[in-house]
Design a protein around this motif. Structure first.
Motif, PDB file in Angstrom:
ATOM      1  N   LEU A   1     -74.968 -49.643  23.543  1.00 15.97           N
ATOM      2  CA  LEU A   1     -75.776 -50.736  22.985  1.00 15.97           C
ATOM      3  C   LEU A   1     -74.977 -51.482  21.917  1.00 15.97           C
ATOM      4  O   LEU A   1     -74.891 -52.718  21.930  1.00 15.97           O
ATOM      5  CB  LEU A   1     -77.074 -50.171  22.395  1.00 15.97           C
ATOM      6  N   LEU A   2     -74.374 -50.734  21.020  1.00 16.63           N
ATOM      7  CA  LEU A   2     -73.566 -51.374  19.972  1.00 16.63           C
ATOM      8  C   LEU A   2     -72.423 -52.167  20.591  1.00 16.63           C
ATOM      9  O   LEU A   2     -72.119 -53.283  20.163  1.00 16.63           O
ATOM     10  CB  LEU A   2     -73.006 -50.310  19.021  1.00 16.63           C
ATOM     11  N   ALA A   3     -71.800 -51.561  21.622  1.00 21.28           N
ATOM     12  CA  ALA A   3     -70.649 -52.228  22.239  1.00 21.28           C
ATOM     13  C   ALA A   3     -71.030 -53.585  22.809  1.00 21.28           C
ATOM     14  O   ALA A   3     -70.224 -54.512  22.842  1.00 21.28           O
ATOM     15  CB  ALA A   3     -70.055 -51.332  23.325  1.00 21.28           C
ATOM     16  N   ARG A   4     -72.277 -53.710  23.241  1.00 22.68           N
ATOM     17  CA  ARG A   4     -72.672 -54.973  23.880  1.00 22.68           C
ATOM     18  C   ARG A   4     -73.207 -56.000  22.886  1.00 22.68           C
ATOM     19  O   ARG A   4     -73.491 -57.142  23.261  1.00 22.68           O
ATOM     20  CB  ARG A   4     -73.693 -54.692  24.981  1.00 22.68           C
ATOM     21  N   LEU A   5     -73.350 -55.605  21.634  1.00 20.01           N
ATOM     22  CA  LEU A   5     -73.845 -56.571  20.643  1.00 20.01           C
ATOM     23  C   LEU A   5     -72.775 -57.599  20.293  1.00 20.01           C
ATOM     24  O   LEU A   5     -73.092 -58.734  19.921  1.00 20.01           O
ATOM     25  CB  LEU A   5     -74.297 -55.837  19.375  1.00 20.01           C
ATOM     26  N   GLU A   6     -71.499 -57.158  20.390  1.00 16.14           N
ATOM     27  CA  GLU A   6     -70.379 -58.077  20.128  1.00 16.14           C
ATOM     28  C   GLU A   6     -70.464 -58.694  18.734  1.00 16.14           C
ATOM     29  O   GLU A   6     -70.231 -59.888  18.548  1.00 16.14           O
ATOM     30  CB  GLU A   6     -70.337 -59.210  21.191  1.00 16.14           C
ATOM     31  N   THR A   7     -70.830 -57.880  17.752  1.00 13.88           N
ATOM     32  CA  THR A   7     -70.774 -58.371  16.365  1.00 13.88           C
ATOM     33  C   THR A   7     -69.805 -57.476  15.599  1.00 13.88           C
ATOM     34  O   THR A   7     -69.616 -56.298  15.960  1.00 13.88           O
ATOM     35  CB  THR A   7     -72.153 -58.301  15.672  1.00 13.88           C
ATOM     36  N   PRO A   8     -69.169 -58.000  14.558  1.00 14.49           N
ATOM     37  CA  PRO A   8     -68.226 -57.192  13.773  1.00 14.49           C
ATOM     38  C   PRO A   8     -68.918 -55.973  13.172  1.00 14.49           C
ATOM     39  O   PRO A   8     -68.338 -54.877  13.140  1.00 14.49           O
ATOM     40  CB  PRO A   8     -67.769 -58.144  12.661  1.00 14.49           C
ATOM     41  N   GLU A   9     -70.182 -56.130  12.724  1.00 17.39           N
ATOM     42  CA  GLU A   9     -70.901 -55.003  12.117  1.00 17.39           C
ATOM     43  C   GLU A   9     -71.060 -53.869  13.131  1.00 17.39           C
ATOM     44  O   GLU A   9     -70.856 -52.693  12.813  1.00 17.39           O
ATOM     45  CB  GLU A   9     -72.292 -55.443  11.635  1.00 17.39           C
ATOM     46  N   ALA A  10     -71.441 -54.259  14.339  1.00 14.75           N
ATOM     47  CA  ALA A  10     -71.662 -53.239  15.363  1.00 14.75           C
ATOM     48  C   ALA A  10     -70.343 -52.575  15.746  1.00 14.75           C
ATOM     49  O   ALA A  10     -70.244 -51.345  15.848  1.00 14.75           O
ATOM     50  CB  ALA A  10     -72.313 -53.860  16.601  1.00 14.75           C
ATOM     51  N   ASP A  11     -69.311 -53.378  15.946  1.00 13.16           N
ATOM     52  CA  ASP A  11     -68.019 -52.821  16.348  1.00 13.16           C
ATOM     53  C   ASP A  11     -67.469 -51.857  15.299  1.00 13.16           C
ATOM     54  O   ASP A  11     -66.894 -50.817  15.630  1.00 13.16           O
ATOM     55  CB  ASP A  11     -67.009 -53.956  16.611  1.00 13.16           C
ATOM     56  N   ALA A  12     -67.650 -52.230  14.036  1.00 13.63           N
ATOM     57  CA  ALA A  12     -67.129 -51.391  12.967  1.00 13.63           C
ATOM     58  C   ALA A  12     -67.769 -50.001  13.017  1.00 13.63           C
ATOM     59  O   ALA A  12     -67.093 -48.978  12.858  1.00 13.63           O
ATOM     60  CB  ALA A  12     -67.409 -52.044  11.614  1.00 13.63           C
ATOM     61  N   PHE A  13     -69.057 -49.985  13.257  1.00 10.60           N
ATOM     62  CA  PHE A  13     -69.770 -48.715  13.268  1.00 10.60           C
ATOM     63  C   PHE A  13     -69.488 -47.926  14.553  1.00 10.60           C
ATOM     64  O   PHE A  13     -69.473 -46.683  14.562  1.00 10.60           O
ATOM     65  CB  PHE A  13     -71.261 -48.991  13.090  1.00 10.60           C
ATOM     66  N   LEU A  14     -69.272 -48.656  15.622  1.00 12.65           N
ATOM     67  CA  LEU A  14     -69.081 -48.036  16.939  1.00 12.65           C
ATOM     68  C   LEU A  14     -67.978 -46.983  16.943  1.00 12.65           C
ATOM     69  O   LEU A  14     -68.138 -45.890  17.523  1.00 12.65           O
ATOM     70  CB  LEU A  14     -68.764 -49.159  17.948  1.00 12.65           C
ATOM     71  N   ALA A  15     -66.860 -47.307  16.284  1.00 17.55           N
ATOM     72  CA  ALA A  15     -65.721 -46.387  16.287  1.00 17.55           C
ATOM     73  C   ALA A  15     -66.111 -45.020  15.724  1.00 17.55           C
ATOM     74  O   ALA A  15     -65.728 -43.980  16.270  1.00 17.55           O
ATOM     75  CB  ALA A  15     -64.573 -47.001  15.483  1.00 17.55           C
ATOM     76  N   GLN A  16     -66.892 -45.044  14.634  1.00 22.29           N
ATOM     77  CA  GLN A  16     -67.321 -43.767  14.039  1.00 22.29           C
ATOM     78  C   GLN A  16     -68.183 -42.958  15.004  1.00 22.29           C
ATOM     79  O   GLN A  16     -68.107 -41.738  15.069  1.00 22.29           O
ATOM     80  CB  GLN A  16     -68.166 -44.021  12.792  1.00 22.29           C
ATOM     81  N   LEU A  17     -69.034 -43.697  15.715  1.00 23.03           N
ATOM     82  CA  LEU A  17     -69.938 -43.020  16.667  1.00 23.03           C
ATOM     83  C   LEU A  17     -69.165 -42.315  17.774  1.00 23.03           C
ATOM     84  O   LEU A  17     -69.392 -41.143  18.078  1.00 23.03           O
ATOM     85  CB  LEU A  17     -70.857 -44.043  17.338  1.00 23.03           C
ATOM     86  N   VAL A  18     -68.234 -43.071  18.364  1.00 22.66           N
ATOM     87  CA  VAL A  18     -67.489 -42.535  19.501  1.00 22.66           C
ATOM     88  C   VAL A  18     -66.646 -41.337  19.075  1.00 22.66           C
ATOM     89  O   VAL A  18     -66.470 -40.370  19.819  1.00 22.66           O
ATOM     90  CB  VAL A  18     -66.603 -43.651  20.113  1.00 22.66           C
ATOM     91  N   ALA A  19     -66.169 -41.389  17.829  1.00 23.95           N
ATOM     92  CA  ALA A  19     -65.348 -40.290  17.323  1.00 23.95           C
ATOM     93  C   ALA A  19     -66.183 -39.099  16.880  1.00 23.95           C
ATOM     94  O   ALA A  19     -65.640 -38.046  16.526  1.00 23.95           O
ATOM     95  CB  ALA A  19     -64.505 -40.801  16.163  1.00 23.95           C
ATOM     96  N   GLY A  20     -67.487 -39.258  16.889  1.00 22.41           N
ATOM     97  CA  GLY A  20     -68.337 -38.152  16.470  1.00 22.41           C
ATOM     98  C   GLY A  20     -68.406 -38.008  14.957  1.00 22.41           C
ATOM     99  O   GLY A  20     -68.880 -36.989  14.443  1.00 22.41           O
TER     100      GLY A  20
END
Lengths: 368, 397, 368, 397
Positions: free
Chosen positions: A99-118
């Motif tokens: 969901l975050l990946a598809r938002l295409e906003t800098p805020e979402a992308d920034a947080f996404l990395a932490q999520l994927v890394a656990g």
């Protein structure tokens, strides 16, 4: 033949990998998971799940994932079901991250990395207590200078007790749906945590002017959330398939060994036919799961509605009959059968039950 | 309704359009009203298909076919049925044809195949017997070798369209000594041979589909034996394997479901279309779910076959669900017919009634199909037997 | 224990009498009935049915009947089902005669005597083609001087081909429902006759200003017609019970004798359990039939709705499974099984099917 | 909902009113939320009933009961459950009490009956064993006579409330030589005897209802034998016969169905009560149909008993439908609970969660009951066994 054979060999490899990991690494740790932890899962295993790459499967490579789709994630979820993995593979890898990946906003992308890394665990809080399985929301987002404040009641949020971040949907002043990040410990956030039947957690939360960060852009993301929930519903079907296949195997083995009235149970024709019906329900589920992967939009939504309708009833049937065929020991918490039974109850009803998806299937019927 | 095999959907639409454009209107009307087509109707339609190269499309090219894959054949047959074409009688083109192609002598091929392809000889199948229904090991019809002939004595049962047939292929017992399966042979007999008697059996739907066929010293030339003596079991298994893929009639199910919808839209309940009534609609949706589930299941299996998988117990699963589905859909049709007093046409009313005889309707067509489909869970190995088969094949019980 | 034991010994005696008559007198004549006759039944046997007193069971003694009620008539109908009697016991004895008896008008009483004696056969034409199982009507009755004229479309009228008199419901100028007598051969009456699945007849009729005689008084008889149709629905349940009991007996006998795979069929556990399920469905039907007899108004209407709901599904199940357990010969017209199958289809749907009565049961639920 | 036994409806209403007026509020609340009552709760309620002469109403008057007919007892027990009283534990008043009244010595009667009636001694039942579940012929627990005592060695399984029990009645094997049924005896043991070990078994609903009980050289005085050695089977059958009439818990089903309705009325779906949603309502109506059908069936059977009929296979039919019904109703409850994420309270959440622990709800109470009821088709002879029994008893298969 597995569910992903024809669609993608990547998907098949991923599935094999996940099944192997569950069998080898997870099974021993199994008893430590879920119920024993306040989070409803084991944080150490959750990190291991991230290290295995399961959380970034549906995230594009450019954003740190492996760029797969539903086919790839379905293979992972089948393994999750086979081992009734308690960790939030679905909540993060199947819902929050894509969901975050598809938002295409800098805020979402920034947080996404932490999520994927656990490094962080986020869950989507979308459903509301007055709306049941219905996907519409009333939670409101109020602009307060540079801040945003959310108010409303969310419910039925899986894995919330183990999350450090809430992803909350709400309507802005123009009635547009947006996605907001909220700290569960923030002022104005009240959580009620429940243990789910399978030892994980769910929660309802009350937001009273709680401080939030907007993750989505200015567009209405209702369609995106709808697709996300459809995908989630589909992925629990793949999960159910894994659990059902396990139960069919284990129950067949049990019938071959357990004796009653001087014969092994597999000599009784009624039980023979019963397990064939269980197999049939399971293989039908495999069929409708594969049909979703084959279906392209706009046909996919209806294929998912069919899939969840059929999987819900099949999961219930297979779970109930596995317990029944095991007799007394089938209803004990000691035997794994009962835990699969409960996980399948979750799969049956998460993101909408048979009634909900039958109505959706009906509503999405193309004109004659 | 969505279709689960995107790669063949263009072919499917071709077939549907072809049927719409080329099926004679009188035959289409019979299918719609579930009135038995005449033998000549079938021949006419088969010849139209043959003109298009589609009648025996699943035969190898060297035998006069188009060499279709099982997947393509499945799509073809289901699309034909969906479009409202009458079912092709399988006995020639689907059953004995492939057997002769695989096991027949050159003489047999030359004698029999052309008349199958050009629809000038009608076949029937002699398998079941009174004490060998679901259990073929109990076969008793004897074929004794006497010089150039086998002499056949005994009885077949449930012989579909024996009353139309020019030829019959039979499983017969050529030896009493071998274990039950080994003494069985596969033989072809001319239905006009002296000593063959046909007794009609009327089924639930009051129609004449099946027969008892009695053999009283019937002489069959030895050159009509297919394969060697004792090959009957092997050939029967070959035939079964080629047939396994079309046990689930999803195309016919589509047509019937769509007919149920039409009829329910045109039937009023308290002044409103029955199709709008919630209990009916729910049952309709449920039937649609069952149909699409079966289609997804079949598609998955057939894609496996395309990748070289040999279907085993899965065919039994298709048979189980396929028969249940046709029963569900036609039961729904019978609910519409119930609003019209369960009128069953075109059964004629005897002389002397105090009113005008009514016309056949689509509702009574569905009712008649409901009656017919009660046999779907019985013939070709009852659903109980199918469960036994799966239990053994998949679980080793 | 039979359905009438506790409620009335008269009812029990009548039931015994009817069962004996069906078994002894009717069975030999059986093949002559129904399909072979243009009427859908044998007129000679119809007269014999009248002579047995079956048509006056629900008519008060003062009007030439024997003054019984639903309990007594249910016993007769169970026998009718046991022998799948084709003659119009229900149409006349269960519907037309008791309806006329309750009208309390000289016109109705005068005609009633002929009916009970079997000198005339009258059927109720109430249902309409645009209304399905719904009981409301639009047929209109127009006063034309001393005459009355009826116009409308009636449908689904059992036994019409064998009737010499039509009892037609219609609304007068004030919207009051009345009952009218019409000669089927009269001008303005067009009949379309259908053979029913079980070899009897049904019909639709078009009335175009057809001449009629008013049988009911000036009161609205909608409630009376409603009760009559409820009673009819109940009586076909009793009929179904008789047919189901026959099928359970005959199917059990068949399983004991038919061999397959070297064993009699009764050795196969799946078939053992199947016939137990058939028995259970039959005994449940006996229970709900008896509950109707025990229920007094205003509870009776809901008890009947329950009874028909349960009987419809039980009848379908028992009929289908009887055919299935008989295998190939079960689907032949030669074997009686197929005829009971078809009669049970009629019982299932006459006067409303499972859907109709489930909705009615729901609508009649008392407040919580 | 209508009740099918008009002649006893006044008594039924008396019972319901009595429960409403006299059941302590804290116990009523536990029943409502499906929280296990304590042993002391049960004792309190039993003593209230006993004060009204209703606790052992089905016992003969000479034994301290009210001599109720089976029909009256059925109405009493169902009305109690319907009104929300906790289920009476049957082991003393319903099981061993009547056995002692019928087969006990005077000494046994004086020793045991008063403590059952005044709720000062709690009983449990030792029947099932690991290799004798549905098949009691496999009983292995040995009782060897040594002087004044029997010495018990072996194991019982699924022993309900052994952890509360002061006494246990047991089927034991007193002879290895006789055919399996003849060597079985019925004996009473003090649960505090050395050598008895209890191991809890946690069931699907995460509760502690049942146990394994191990017997390691447990000495039981010979005067605790009921009847003679070898009478075990006869006594077990007697006990079973008295119990047959209450196998269908229609009263409990009424209470649960009404609770499902309440909960569904208070649960919103798209802003509207779930009870108004068509699919849910249809399933609710279906459950109500099943319940009233079972009540009609039971009423018919019990009226038969009142006229002297002895129930045979009919009790198995009641058991089959009774268990299916409780499963249907609670499954409906689980659908409501599904809207709340299948929260299962009151299972405690471990320390360290990031929010407040939620309260138990009626929805989770129904969910818990759903889990519990999975055993309903298994215990007391699984539904498969019940079908076997009927097949043999009714059809002679």
């Amino acid at each position: 033949m597995d569910i992903t054979d024809e669609t993608s060999s990547d998907a098949a490899l991923l599935r094999e990998h996940a099944l192997r990991w569950v069998e080898q690494a997870y099974d021993d740790l199994h008893e430590l998971s879920g119920r024993a932890h306040p989070q409803g899962f084991d944080p150490d295993i959750a990190r291991e799940v991230a290290a295995q790459g399961f959380l970034g499967v549906m995230v594009p490579e450019a954003k740190g994932g492996t760029g797969g789709g539903l086919a790839e994630m379905a293979g992972i979820m089948e393994a999750v079901g086979r081992g009734i993995v308690a960790e939030p593979v679905l909540s993060v890898g199947g819902i929050a991250a894509p969901l975050l990946a598809r938002l295409e906003t800098p805020e979402a992308d920034a947080f996404l990395a932490q999520l994927v890394a656990g490094e962080s665990t986020a869950v989507l809080a979308h459903y509301e207590s007055a709306r049941g399985f219905d996907r519409s929301v009333t939670t409101g987002a109020r602009q307060d200078g540079a801040d945003v404040r959310l108010s409303g009641e969310k419910a039925n949020t899986l894995d919330l007790a183990g999350a450090d971040t809430l992803l909350v949907t709400g309507l802005d002043a123009n009635g547009r749906l947006g996605l907001y990040r909220i700290d569960p410990a923030a002022e104005g956030v009240t959580l009620k945590i429940y243990r789910t039947v399978d030892g994980r957690t769910t929660a309802s939360l009350t937001l009273a002017d709680a401080s939030a960060e907007r993750l989505s852009g200015s567009d209405d993301i209702a369609a995106l959330v709808d697709e996300t929930l459809d995908a989630a519903a589909f992925l629990v079907c793949a999960e159910a398939l894994g659990a059902m296949r396990y139960l069919v195997d284990v129950t067949a083995d049990y019938l071959k060994t357990r004796k009653q009235f001087g014969q092994t149970l597999d000599r009784f024709q009624v039980l023979q036919h019963r397990i064939v019906s269980m197999l049939l329900a399971t293989e039908e589920t495999a069929g409708v799961v594969e049909a979703v992967i084959d279906a392209k939009q706009p046909r996919r939504a209806r294929a998912i509605a069919l899939c969840k309708t059929v999987t819900a009833r099949s999961a219930r049937y297979v779970a109930q009959q596995s317990v029944q065929l095991h007799g007394g020991i089938g209803v004990t918490d000691e035997l794994k059968i009962s835990r699969y039974f409960k996980r399948l109850m979750m799969c049956e009803s998460l993101f909408g039950d048979e009634d909900y998806y039958t109505a959706r299937y009906e509503a999405l019927r193309p004109p004659a | 309704m969505d279709y689960p095999l995107p790669e063949l959907s263009a072919f499917r639409l071709d077939v549907i359009r072809f049927v719409e454009a080329n099926l004679p209107a009188d035959i289409a009307e019979k299918v719609r009203l579930n009135i038995e087509p005449e033998k000549s109707d079938l021949y006419r339609w088969e010849q139209i298909l043959n003109g298009h190269g589609w009648f025996c499309g699943h035969w190898p090219v060297h035998a006069g076919g188009a060499g279709w894959s099982p997947l393509k054949r499945y799509v073809f047959e289901q699309a034909m049925a969906e479009a409202g074409a009458p079912p092709l009688q399988p006995f020639g083109q689907a059953y004995v044809g492939p057997v002769i192609i695989e096991y027949g002598t050159d003489a047999q091929k030359q004698r029999f195949l052309p008349k199958i392809i050009d629809s000038t000889e009608f076949w029937c199948q002699g398998y079941s017997e009174p004490s060998a229904g679901s259990d073929l090991a109990g076969l008793k019809l004897r074929a004794e070798r006497k010089g150039d002939h086998y002499v056949l004595n005994g009885q077949k049962l449930w012989t579909s369209y024996a009353h139309w047939a020019d030829m019959i292929f039979l499983l017969v017992r050529t030896s009493q000594e071998d274990r039950p399966q080994k003494g069985v042979s596969f033989i072809l007999a001319d239905m006009h041979t002296p000593g063959i008697t046909i007794r009609p059996i009327i089924t639930l739907d009051m129609k004449h589909h099946v027969n008892e066929v009695f053999f009283d010293n019937v002489e069959v030339p030895v050159e009509n034996l297919v394969g060697d003596e004792g090959d009957g079991w092997k050939i029967a298994k070959f035939l079964l394997a080629t047939e396994r893929l079309i046990v689930a009639e999803t195309g016919k199910a589509r047509r019937l479901l769509s007919q149920v919808r039409t009829v329910a839209e045109n039937t009023l309940e308290a002044g409103k279309p029955l199709f709008e009534q919630s209990a009916f609609r729910r049952a309709f949706t449920e039937a649609e779910v069952q149909l699409q589930t079966l289609e997804a299941f079949c598609a998955r299996q057939l894609k496996g076959v395309a990748q070289g998988k040999v279907l085993g117990f899965e065919a039994s699963l298709m048979k189980i669900r396929g028969s249940e589905l046709l029963q569900s859909i036609t039961e729904l049709g019978s609910r519409v017919a119930a609003r019209k007093g369960l009128a069953l046409s075109p059964e004629p009313l005897p002389e002397g009634s105090n009113g005008e005889q009514a016309e056949p309707t689509e509702a009574s067509a569905l009712l008649s199909e409901y009656l017919f489909q009660r046999a779907a869970t019985i013939y070709g190995g009852s659903n109980e037997i199918q469960h036994n088969i799966v239990s053994k094949a998949r679980f080793g019980f």
